[in-house]
Write a protein that holds these residues in place. Structure first.
Motif: not given
Length: 159
Positions: A115-126
């Motif tokens: 799940a950390d991979a998805a969380s990092a992507l969301l923070k990176s984009v938004l």
């Protein structure tokens, strides 16, 4: 194109997949439901085009790193759906909650690392708007034998 939309395009390029066509859904439901200032994104599996590209139990047939890639693909699919529904990711005021389901082998206990991979992507984009609450759960089976499924709830700014 907004900064968030540009960052999403960069993440898509890094994944090496295309999401400019139809985002295929798996049944009779709404992929995104917008009610007032809240949008719910239905569960997204790592489907690219017509194919679920990462399948199998994580910790057995699928590695941790493959599962992390699957989580990124799921998050990108959710963001693409929101972008299409809202017109721009700039309308996302905050990702409120993300649920990540991992098809897990009996001994696999690293669901949060997936799940950390998805969380990092969301923070990176938004940016700060991408920081959210989260649940990560190991499950016995997912649709189409997907390794990962992700759902999210976001707060939306008025148009």
């Amino acid at each position: 194109m907004s900064t968030s939309d540009q960052r999403l395009a960069q993440c898509i390029a890094e994944l090496g997949h295309r999401f400019d066509g139809e985002i295929v859904k798996g049944g009779d439901y709404a992929p995104v439901l917008l009610e007032g200032d809240t949008a719910w994104v239905s569960g997204q599996v790592p489907r690219v085009g017509q194919s679920v590209v990462i399948t199998g139990r994580v910790g057995a047939a699928t590695s941790l790193e493959e599962a992390r890639t699957a989580a990124r693909i799921c998050a990108v699919r959710g963001l693409v759906l929101l972008q299409r529904e809202l017109g721009s990711l700039d309308r996302i005021a905050r990702v409120l909650r993300v649920g990540v389901y991992v098809q897990s082998a009996d001994t696999f206990t690293q669901q949060s690392e997936v799940a950390d991979a998805a969380s990092a992507l969301l923070k990176s984009v938004l940016g700060p708007a991408g920081v959210h609450t989260r649940t990560s759960v190991g499950v016995h089976q997912l649709p189409k034998n997907a390794s990962v499924e992700l759902e999210m709830t976001v707060r939306v700014r008025p148009a």
